[in-house]
Design an enzyme around this catalytic site. Structure first.
Site, short mmCIF file in Angstrom:
data_model
loop_
_atom_site.label_atom_id
_atom_site.label_comp_id
_atom_site.label_asym_id
_atom_site.label_seq_id
_atom_site.Cartn_x
_atom_site.Cartn_y
_atom_site.Cartn_z
N ASN A 1 -1.70 -10.64 8.57
CA ASN A 1 -2.72 -9.63 8.71
C ASN A 1 -4.03 -10.17 8.15
O ASN A 1 -4.10 -10.54 6.97
CB ASN A 1 -2.34 -8.37 7.92
CG ASN A 1 -3.43 -7.31 7.99
OD1 ASN A 1 -3.69 -6.74 9.05
ND2 ASN A 1 -4.11 -7.07 6.87
N GLU A 2 -5.06 -10.23 8.97
CA GLU A 2 -6.43 -10.53 8.53
C GLU A 2 -6.56 -11.76 7.63
O GLU A 2 -6.94 -11.64 6.46
CB GLU A 2 -7.03 -9.31 7.83
CG GLU A 2 -7.03 -8.06 8.69
CD GLU A 2 -7.85 -6.90 8.09
OE1 GLU A 2 -8.27 -7.02 6.92
OE2 GLU A 2 -8.06 -5.91 8.79
N HIS B 1 -1.74 -4.97 -12.80
CA HIS B 1 -1.19 -4.79 -14.15
C HIS B 1 -1.98 -5.52 -15.24
O HIS B 1 -1.86 -5.18 -16.41
CB HIS B 1 0.28 -5.26 -14.20
CG HIS B 1 1.19 -4.42 -13.37
ND1 HIS B 1 2.42 -4.83 -12.93
CD2 HIS B 1 1.06 -3.14 -12.90
CE1 HIS B 1 3.00 -3.88 -12.22
NE2 HIS B 1 2.18 -2.84 -12.18
N GLN C 1 0.80 -1.22 0.00
CA GLN C 1 0.00 0.00 0.00
C GLN C 1 0.84 1.28 0.00
O GLN C 1 0.33 2.34 -0.36
CB GLN C 1 -0.97 -0.01 1.18
CG GLN C 1 -2.02 -1.11 1.07
CD GLN C 1 -2.97 -1.15 2.24
OE1 GLN C 1 -2.63 -1.70 3.28
NE2 GLN C 1 -4.14 -0.56 2.11
N GLU D 1 -5.50 -2.23 14.03
CA GLU D 1 -6.07 -1.32 13.03
C GLU D 1 -7.42 -0.83 13.51
O GLU D 1 -8.22 -1.61 14.02
CB GLU D 1 -6.28 -2.02 11.67
CG GLU D 1 -5.03 -2.19 10.86
CD GLU D 1 -5.31 -2.77 9.48
OE1 GLU D 1 -6.39 -2.49 8.91
OE2 GLU D 1 -4.45 -3.52 9.00
N ASP E 1 2.50 0.73 -8.09
CA ASP E 1 3.85 0.83 -8.68
C ASP E 1 4.69 1.89 -7.96
O ASP E 1 5.88 1.71 -7.74
CB ASP E 1 3.78 1.22 -10.17
CG ASP E 1 3.27 0.06 -11.03
OD1 ASP E 1 2.90 -0.99 -10.46
OD2 ASP E 1 3.23 0.23 -12.27
N ASN F 1 -8.07 -6.24 14.39
CA ASN F 1 -8.36 -5.11 13.50
C ASN F 1 -9.87 -4.93 13.50
O ASN F 1 -10.61 -5.88 13.23
CB ASN F 1 -7.93 -5.39 12.06
CG ASN F 1 -6.42 -5.50 11.90
OD1 ASN F 1 -5.67 -5.45 12.87
ND2 ASN F 1 -5.98 -5.68 10.67
N HIS G 1 1.24 -9.13 4.73
CA HIS G 1 0.07 -8.24 4.56
C HIS G 1 -0.33 -8.34 3.09
O HIS G 1 -0.26 -7.36 2.34
CB HIS G 1 0.40 -6.82 5.00
CG HIS G 1 -0.80 -5.98 5.33
ND1 HIS G 1 -0.99 -5.34 6.52
CD2 HIS G 1 -1.91 -5.68 4.60
CE1 HIS G 1 -2.13 -4.67 6.52
NE2 HIS G 1 -2.72 -4.86 5.35
N TYR H 1 -13.22 -2.14 12.48
CA TYR H 1 -13.70 -0.90 11.87
C TYR H 1 -15.19 -0.63 12.10
O TYR H 1 -15.60 0.50 12.29
CB TYR H 1 -13.44 -0.92 10.36
CG TYR H 1 -11.98 -0.80 9.99
CD1 TYR H 1 -11.41 0.43 9.74
CD2 TYR H 1 -11.16 -1.93 9.92
CE1 TYR H 1 -10.06 0.56 9.41
CE2 TYR H 1 -9.81 -1.81 9.59
CZ TYR H 1 -9.26 -0.56 9.34
OH TYR H 1 -7.93 -0.45 9.04
N ARG I 1 3.75 0.11 13.06
CA ARG I 1 3.44 -1.20 12.48
C ARG I 1 3.57 -1.10 10.95
O ARG I 1 2.83 -0.34 10.32
CB ARG I 1 2.02 -1.62 12.86
CG ARG I 1 1.65 -2.93 12.22
CD ARG I 1 0.21 -3.36 12.45
NE ARG I 1 0.00 -4.47 11.55
CZ ARG I 1 -1.11 -4.73 10.90
NH1 ARG I 1 -2.18 -3.99 11.07
NH2 ARG I 1 -1.18 -5.74 10.08
C1 GAL Z 1 -7.81 -3.58 6.45
C2 GAL Z 1 -6.46 -3.82 5.83
C3 GAL Z 1 -5.70 -2.58 5.53
C4 GAL Z 1 -6.57 -1.43 5.05
C5 GAL Z 1 -7.84 -1.30 5.87
C6 GAL Z 1 -8.83 -0.27 5.38
O1 GAL Z 1 -8.64 -4.66 6.20
O2 GAL Z 1 -5.67 -4.64 6.66
O3 GAL Z 1 -4.68 -2.92 4.62
O4 GAL Z 1 -6.79 -1.49 3.70
O5 GAL Z 1 -8.50 -2.51 5.95
O6 GAL Z 1 -9.69 -0.79 4.45
#
Ligand code: GAL
Length: 486
Positions: free
Chosen positions: A183-184, A57, A37, A394, A69, A326, A139, A328, A94
């Site tokens: 990760n996830e 690509h 990223q 996260e 890129d 993580n 990741h 959200y 991290r």
């Molecule tokens: C998570 C991921 C991150 C980031 C974040 C926001 O799932 O680990 O790389 O993209 O979501 O969408």
């Protein structure tokens, strides 16, 4: 100007409301990024191609037709990144290590000295700045050569991951004492193998995500044991992995909806959580039973969910030094009116998920602002896995193109209040990580959704970074270790 206004506004709010809540001294704060990223330099020197290079690509799946890129150009600008980390005043950073930058072919017979030099330099700069490095091994950027061999659906991948882990521990473990294997994994397997939401977009739901998970869980346990047996005695660090989960809230207090929401938690967090964090180990009972029953009904000779042997269950159980999370957002869950016989993970799960239209949104369709869900999720982990040490790796909010990001400030304020509520409930959270240090390549959404505390100008070849209002806000929390009550 904008920032000064925001800060003044914040001070005023605090003065008016007057109530500050203090974080315990034991809680540390950081920010996160991931290699694909931010790094760019996708073909610098001998770096190998990975599955995101290939997907961006060769397909038109990325919303703005962009790719990683160049991304934030951190391969060339990591010194600027470290300056930003210093400005924020974080305790740790991290970041993730790109497998194909270290091992261009995916295998450990050929190491890239340039790849190693890049991470050496980043790690050394962090240590000079007194910022603890927290490194993720995977990741999502699998070397393409290994994908050509089936990626995570190939059982040999666990050995190749172990080889990669050994190279990384050997190269950086003298200075990095904090590790995440994956990760996830839920996203890796469900969206990458079951669906088309992430590379390699295999789209074989009902089969491929379960194979992926099976091999990936073993890979995690093998890397944990390697660290525990060989490197921990020498280097004295810690290792775990980080699982993503929504909070799944029953849509109503009907027993059927409560059962559906609990099943959604088990299929989501429990799929990877139960084998590692429960005392019994293995997949959650409800997954084993449902998938076995439905597989037989569908004419398969055995369950589509692979089985662990007794030895494997014992080997995998307990492979953690902390619970990485993580988080959200939240989903409402109810029992569906009809039972689907289709072949997919979501049909195996057999629940209906939806959102309350009153929840505030973000730039991402899936991300609604529901802070109390964070508190409930932390309590669910406490109750289901014997009150483990939890590290939030996260948490964050997306918008489009906005340096005066008051909605992000509001999100952090509310979610950090929920975290304090959870601490009062007795949850053992020891660290909190904001996603993300800066705007970056947001997978299939390209650069259209921004999660950063720092704004990155992707039209500028220098990829200039500018602190948003939220960067000043986060910095003020880190300095004062307090937050305004919401
Ligand atoms: C998570 C991921 C991150 C980031 C974040 C926001 O799932 O680990 O790389 O993209 O979501 O969408």
């Amino acid at each position: 100007m904008v920032f000064i206004k925001t800060i003044t506004l914040l001070c005023l709010l605090i003065a008016v409301k007057g109530e500050l809540r203090r974080f315990p001294d034991t809680l540390s704060f950081g920010v996160a990024t991931a290699s694909y990223q931010i790094e760019g330099a996708w073909n610098a020197t001998d770096k190998g191609e990975n599955i995101w290079d290939r997907l961006t690509h060769t397909t038109d799946m990325i919303k703005d037709r962009s790719n990683g890129d160049v991304a934030c150009d951190s391969y060339n600008q990591h010194k600027r990144d470290v300056e930003m980390l210093k400005q924020l005043g974080v305790d740790y950073y991290r970041f993730s290590i790109s497998w194909s930058r270290i091992l261009p072919d995916g295998f450990s017979n050929r190491l890239s000295q340039d790849g190693i030099a890049y991470y050496d330099s980043l790690i050394n700069d962090l240590l000079v700045a007194n910022i603890t490095p927290f490194a993720t091994l995977y990741h999502w950027d699998l070397p393409q050569r290994l994908q050509d061999l089936g990626g995570w659906s190939n059982p040999m991948m666990a050995d190749y991951f172990l080889d990669f882990a050994e190279v990384v521990f050997e190269a950086f473990g003298d200075r990095v004492q904090n590790w995440l294997t994956f990760n996830e994994p839920w996203v890796v397997c469900l969206q990458g193998y079951g669906g088309v939401g992430k590379a390699p977009a295999l789209n074989m739901s009902g089969i491929a995500e379960y194979l992926c998970a099976h091999n990936l869980i073993k890979a995690h346990a093998m890397a944990y044991h390697l660290y525990d047996d060989v490197y921990r005695p020498l280097q004295g660090g810690r290792i775990g992995w980080t699982l993503n989960s929504n909070w799944h809230e029953p849509a109503n207090q009907y027993p059927a909806d409560i059962e559906a929401a609990e099943r959604a938690m088990q299929f989501h967090l429990g799929w990877f959580g139960h084998p590692v964090f429960s005392t019994e180990g293995d997949y959650p009972q409800v997954m084993k039973e449902r998938i076995a029953k439905r597989s037989l009904e569908q004419g398969y000779p055995r369950s589509r969910l692979p089985e662990f042997t007794t030895e494997e269950i014992a080997y995998i159980r307990g492979t953690y030094d902390f619970f990485g999370l993580n988080h959200y957002t939240t989903t409402l869950v109810r029992m569906p009116t009809t039972i689907s016989k289709e072949l997919s993970y979501y049909d195996d799960l057999g629940t209906e998920g939806f959102e309350d239209p009153a929840w505030p949104g973000s730039a991402s369709v899936w991300l609604k602002v529901v802070p109390w869900g964070f508190r409930n999720l932390l309590n669910w982990i406490k109750e289901n896995y014997y009150n483990p040490e939890i590290i939030v790796f996260e948490n964050g909010f997306s918008d489009r193109d906005n340096k005066d990001d008051v909605d992000r400030i509001s999100y952090y304020n509310q979610y950090l209040n929920a975290l304090l509520d959870a601490l009062e409930d007795g949850c053992n959270v020891t660290a909190y990580t904001a996603w993300s240090l800066m705007d970056n390549f947001e997978w299939l959404q390209g650069y259209t959704e921004r999660f950063g505390l720092y704004y990155v100008d992707f039209n500028d070849p220098r990829r200039t970074r500018t602190p948003k209002a939220s960067a000043f806000y986060y910095k003020s929390i880190l300095e004062s270790r307090t937050i305004e009550r919401d």
